[in-house]
Design a protein around this motif. Structure first.
Motif, PDB file in Angstrom:
ATOM      1  N   CYS A  95      30.424  32.368  41.464  1.00 11.52           N
ATOM      2  CA  CYS A  95      31.224  32.853  42.074  1.00 11.52           C
ATOM      3  C   CYS A  95      31.125  34.230  41.754  1.00 11.52           C
ATOM      4  CB  CYS A  95      32.491  32.532  40.511  1.00 11.52           C
ATOM      5  SG  CYS A  95      33.853  32.891  40.927  1.00 11.52           S
ATOM      6  N   TRP A  96      32.362  34.856  42.451  1.00 11.49           N
ATOM      7  CA  TRP A  96      32.334  36.408  42.711  1.00 11.49           C
ATOM      8  C   TRP A  96      33.475  36.797  42.879  1.00 11.49           C
ATOM      9  CZ3 TRP A  96      32.702  40.094  47.105  1.00 11.49           C
ATOM     10  CH2 TRP A  96      32.515  38.585  48.507  1.00 11.49           C
ATOM     11  N   GLY A  97      34.061  38.106  43.066  1.00  9.31           N
ATOM     12  CA  GLY A  97      35.224  38.480  43.439  1.00  9.31           C
ATOM     13  C   GLY A  97      35.162  39.581  43.376  1.00  9.31           C
ATOM     14  N   SER A  98      36.233  40.602  43.601  1.00  8.18           N
ATOM     15  CA  SER A  98      36.802  41.829  43.073  1.00  8.18           C
ATOM     16  C   SER A  98      38.408  42.184  43.117  1.00  8.18           C
ATOM     17  CB  SER A  98      36.628  42.787  44.724  1.00  8.18           C
ATOM     18  OG  SER A  98      37.305  44.289  44.527  1.00  8.18           O
ATOM     19  N   THR A  99      38.674  42.907  41.478  1.00  8.92           N
ATOM     20  CA  THR A  99      39.325  43.161  41.374  1.00  8.92           C
ATOM     21  C   THR A  99      39.995  44.653  41.438  1.00  8.92           C
ATOM     22  OG1 THR A  99      39.246  41.331  40.259  1.00  8.92           O
ATOM     23  CG2 THR A  99      41.340  42.558  39.227  1.00  8.92           C
ATOM     24  N   ARG A 100      41.063  44.836  41.404  1.00  7.12           N
ATOM     25  CA  ARG A 100      41.970  46.558  42.081  1.00  7.12           C
ATOM     26  C   ARG A 100      42.165  46.906  40.400  1.00  7.12           C
ATOM     27  NH1 ARG A 100      44.707  44.937  46.229  1.00  7.12           N
ATOM     28  NH2 ARG A 100      43.407  45.696  48.222  1.00  7.12           N
ATOM     29  N   THR A 101      41.321  48.056  39.832  1.00 11.18           N
ATOM     30  CA  THR A 101      41.961  48.865  39.135  1.00 11.18           C
ATOM     31  C   THR A 101      42.748  50.119  39.270  1.00 11.18           C
ATOM     32  OG1 THR A 101      40.155  50.157  38.601  1.00 11.18           O
ATOM     33  CG2 THR A 101      39.622  47.799  37.781  1.00 11.18           C
ATOM     34  N   ALA A 102      43.088  50.231  38.085  1.00 15.25           N
ATOM     35  CA  ALA A 102      43.911  51.869  38.510  1.00 15.25           C
ATOM     36  C   ALA A 102      43.223  52.796  38.651  1.00 15.25           C
ATOM     37  CB  ALA A 102      44.433  52.362  36.758  1.00 15.25           C
ATOM     38  N   ALA A 103      42.071  53.435  38.784  1.00 13.07           N
ATOM     39  CA  ALA A 103      40.815  53.641  38.676  1.00 13.07           C
ATOM     40  C   ALA A 103      40.332  53.401  39.646  1.00 13.07           C
ATOM     41  CB  ALA A 103      39.594  54.105  37.752  1.00 13.07           C
ATOM     42  N   GLY A 104      40.790  52.322  41.146  1.00 12.24           N
ATOM     43  CA  GLY A 104      39.509  51.763  42.102  1.00 12.24           C
ATOM     44  C   GLY A 104      39.554  50.431  41.640  1.00 12.24           C
ATOM     45  N   LYS A 105      38.149  50.363  41.311  1.00 16.04           N
ATOM     46  CA  LYS A 105      37.973  48.255  41.608  1.00 16.04           C
ATOM     47  C   LYS A 105      36.743  48.171  40.748  1.00 16.04           C
ATOM     48  CE  LYS A 105      34.757  48.212  45.451  1.00 16.04           C
ATOM     49  NZ  LYS A 105      35.422  49.807  45.722  1.00 16.04           N
ATOM     50  N   VAL A 106      36.726  46.437  40.586  1.00 15.97           N
ATOM     51  CA  VAL A 106      35.267  46.654  39.727  1.00 15.97           C
ATOM     52  C   VAL A 106      34.809  45.187  41.130  1.00 15.97           C
ATOM     53  CG1 VAL A 106      34.788  44.752  37.517  1.00 15.97           C
ATOM     54  CG2 VAL A 106      36.501  46.381  38.071  1.00 15.97           C
ATOM     55  N   VAL A 107      33.779  45.036  41.047  1.00 15.80           N
ATOM     56  CA  VAL A 107      33.365  43.639  42.040  1.00 15.80           C
ATOM     57  C   VAL A 107      32.669  42.757  40.781  1.00 15.80           C
ATOM     58  CG1 VAL A 107      31.556  43.115  44.020  1.00 15.80           C
ATOM     59  CG2 VAL A 107      33.336  45.245  44.090  1.00 15.80           C
ATOM     60  N   TRP A 108      32.820  41.846  40.696  1.00 19.62           N
ATOM     61  CA  TRP A 108      31.522  41.255  39.717  1.00 19.62           C
ATOM     62  C   TRP A 108      31.391  39.953  40.303  1.00 19.62           C
ATOM     63  CZ3 TRP A 108      33.592  36.386  39.300  1.00 19.62           C
ATOM     64  CH2 TRP A 108      35.236  35.669  39.900  1.00 19.62           C
ATOM     65  N   PHE A 109      30.245  38.745  40.205  1.00 17.26           N
ATOM     66  CA  PHE A 109      29.480  37.824  39.850  1.00 17.26           C
ATOM     67  C   PHE A 109      29.558  37.498  38.624  1.00 17.26           C
ATOM     68  CE2 PHE A 109      25.688  40.880  39.741  1.00 17.26           C
ATOM     69  CZ  PHE A 109      25.185  39.728  39.166  1.00 17.26           C
ATOM     70  N   GLU A 110      29.634  35.679  38.660  1.00 14.11           N
ATOM     71  CA  GLU A 110      28.825  35.030  38.223  1.00 14.11           C
ATOM     72  C   GLU A 110      27.955  34.330  38.327  1.00 14.11           C
ATOM     73  OE1 GLU A 110      32.352  32.814  36.035  1.00 14.11           O
ATOM     74  OE2 GLU A 110      33.007  34.262  35.388  1.00 14.11           O
ATOM     75  N   LEU A 111      26.969  34.039  36.838  1.00 13.54           N
ATOM     76  CA  LEU A 111      25.908  32.901  37.278  1.00 13.54           C
ATOM     77  C   LEU A 111      25.922  31.809  35.902  1.00 13.54           C
ATOM     78  CD1 LEU A 111      22.999  35.152  37.837  1.00 13.54           C
ATOM     79  CD2 LEU A 111      23.885  34.343  39.523  1.00 13.54           C
ATOM     80  N   HIS A 112      25.386  30.857  35.752  1.00 15.77           N
ATOM     81  CA  HIS A 112      25.889  29.822  35.566  1.00 15.77           C
ATOM     82  C   HIS A 112      24.578  29.343  34.625  1.00 15.77           C
ATOM     83  CE1 HIS A 112      30.276  29.671  35.907  1.00 15.77           C
ATOM     84  NE2 HIS A 112      29.742  30.000  36.791  1.00 15.77           N
ATOM     85  N   PRO A 113      24.470  29.863  33.199  1.00 13.78           N
ATOM     86  CA  PRO A 113      23.471  28.870  33.560  1.00 13.78           C
ATOM     87  C   PRO A 113      23.343  27.153  32.059  1.00 13.78           C
ATOM     88  CG  PRO A 113      23.627  30.848  31.475  1.00 13.78           C
ATOM     89  CD  PRO A 113      24.636  30.551  33.094  1.00 13.78           C
ATOM     90  N   PRO A 114      22.515  26.681  31.799  1.00 12.53           N
ATOM     91  CA  PRO A 114      22.346  25.347  31.466  1.00 12.53           C
ATOM     92  C   PRO A 114      23.377  25.780  29.923  1.00 12.53           C
ATOM     93  CG  PRO A 114      20.169  25.462  32.451  1.00 12.53           C
ATOM     94  CD  PRO A 114      21.038  26.612  32.674  1.00 12.53           C
ATOM     95  N   ALA A 115      24.189  25.177  29.492  1.00 21.70           N
ATOM     96  CA  ALA A 115      25.201  24.607  28.177  1.00 21.70           C
ATOM     97  C   ALA A 115      24.485  25.559  26.759  1.00 21.70           C
ATOM     98  CB  ALA A 115      26.225  23.729  28.312  1.00 21.70           C
ATOM     99  N   ILE A 116      23.617  24.651  27.154  1.00 20.57           N
ATOM    100  CA  ILE A 116      23.144  24.537  25.372  1.00 20.57           C
ATOM    101  C   ILE A 116      21.501  26.352  25.514  1.00 20.57           C
ATOM    102  CG2 ILE A 116      20.279  24.027  26.237  1.00 20.57           C
ATOM    103  CD1 ILE A 116      20.224  22.339  23.380  1.00 20.57           C
ATOM    104  N   VAL A 117      21.297  26.900  26.622  1.00 21.45           N
ATOM    105  CA  VAL A 117      20.653  27.986  26.772  1.00 21.45           C
ATOM    106  C   VAL A 117      21.725  29.521  26.654  1.00 21.45           C
ATOM    107  CG1 VAL A 117      19.537  29.733  28.410  1.00 21.45           C
ATOM    108  CG2 VAL A 117      19.220  27.669  28.926  1.00 21.45           C
ATOM    109  N   LEU A 118      22.652  29.205  27.123  1.00 20.57           N
ATOM    110  CA  LEU A 118      24.347  30.082  26.958  1.00 20.57           C
ATOM    111  C   LEU A 118      24.329  30.393  25.603  1.00 20.57           C
ATOM    112  CD1 LEU A 118      25.751  32.128  28.560  1.00 20.57           C
ATOM    113  CD2 LEU A 118      27.712  30.701  29.022  1.00 20.57           C
ATOM    114  N   GLU A 119      25.208  28.901  25.145  1.00 14.93           N
ATOM    115  CA  GLU A 119      24.915  28.878  23.560  1.00 14.93           C
ATOM    116  C   GLU A 119      23.958  29.427  22.821  1.00 14.93           C
ATOM    117  OE1 GLU A 119      26.383  24.575  22.938  1.00 14.93           O
ATOM    118  OE2 GLU A 119      27.645  24.492  24.031  1.00 14.93           O
ATOM    119  N   ALA A 120      23.069  29.281  23.188  1.00 13.49           N
ATOM    120  CA  ALA A 120      21.958  30.053  21.908  1.00 13.49           C
ATOM    121  C   ALA A 120      22.289  31.723  22.082  1.00 13.49           C
ATOM    122  CB  ALA A 120      20.434  29.154  22.312  1.00 13.49           C
ATOM    123  N   ALA A 121      22.743  31.948  23.490  1.00 12.04           N
ATOM    124  CA  ALA A 121      22.174  33.502  23.541  1.00 12.04           C
ATOM    125  C   ALA A 121      23.979  33.776  22.647  1.00 12.04           C
ATOM    126  CB  ALA A 121      22.835  33.560  24.284  1.00 12.04           C
TER     127      ALA A 121
END
Length: 167
Positions: free
Chosen positions: A133-159
């Protein structure tokens, strides 16, 4: 050269995966850096992202994250003036690693159709291919462009449990 343009309303993400149009996801274990508007910020951002992923033991996503961080920071340098904020976080609700690049340009990213010999115009296509997933959101000062990567649940939970947030 043809260009496809995506029009965004404030607060609504542009995603390759469906996400409810609500507030941004709750994050945990995030860290952020302010980078100068200069070419050396691109390798610095890659190094910071790799170090943070290593601290979170999310090594399997290092190559994709490194490439996508590089693309977003490069785009911010090309299209915006002023400093760039790189933020990396773990989203427990969405079970994701999230990268955000904020800049002072309110102009939203545009997906272009690049020709074979074009030197640019492929960064947002890479976001589509490599991120969930990725996207862009306007902010008061400009914008934020973002993305997400989805690791396996067990790896993310450990982190998330470890709470290791500094490289």
């Amino acid at each position: 050269m043809n260009a496809a343009t995506f029009t965004l309303t404030p607060g609504s993400p542009m995603c390759t995966a469906r996400r409810p149009d609500t507030a941004p996801p709750a994050t945990s274990g995030g860290t952020s850096w302010l980078l100068p508007s200069e070419p050396s910020s691109v390798p610095t951002a890659r190094r910071l992202a790799l170090a943070q992923l290593s601290a979170w033991t999310l090594h399997d996503f290092a190559d994709d994250a490194e490439l996508l961080v590089s693309e977003l920071v490069t785009n911010a340098l090309r299209h915006a003036g002023g400093p760039i904020r790189l933020t990396l976080s773990l989203c427990s609700v969405d079970r994701a690693f999230r990268c955000e690049v904020a800049d002072e340009d309110p102009g939203q990213p545009r997906v272009r159709r690049a020709c074979g010999d074009d030197e640019g115009g492929r960064g947002l296509h890479l976001l589509d291919l490599l991120s969930r997933c990725w996207g862009s959101t306007r902010t008061a000062a400009g914008k934020v462009v973002w993305f997400e990567l989805h690791p396996p649940a067990i790896v993310l939970e450990a982190a998330l449990e470890e709470g290791r947030t500094t490289p």
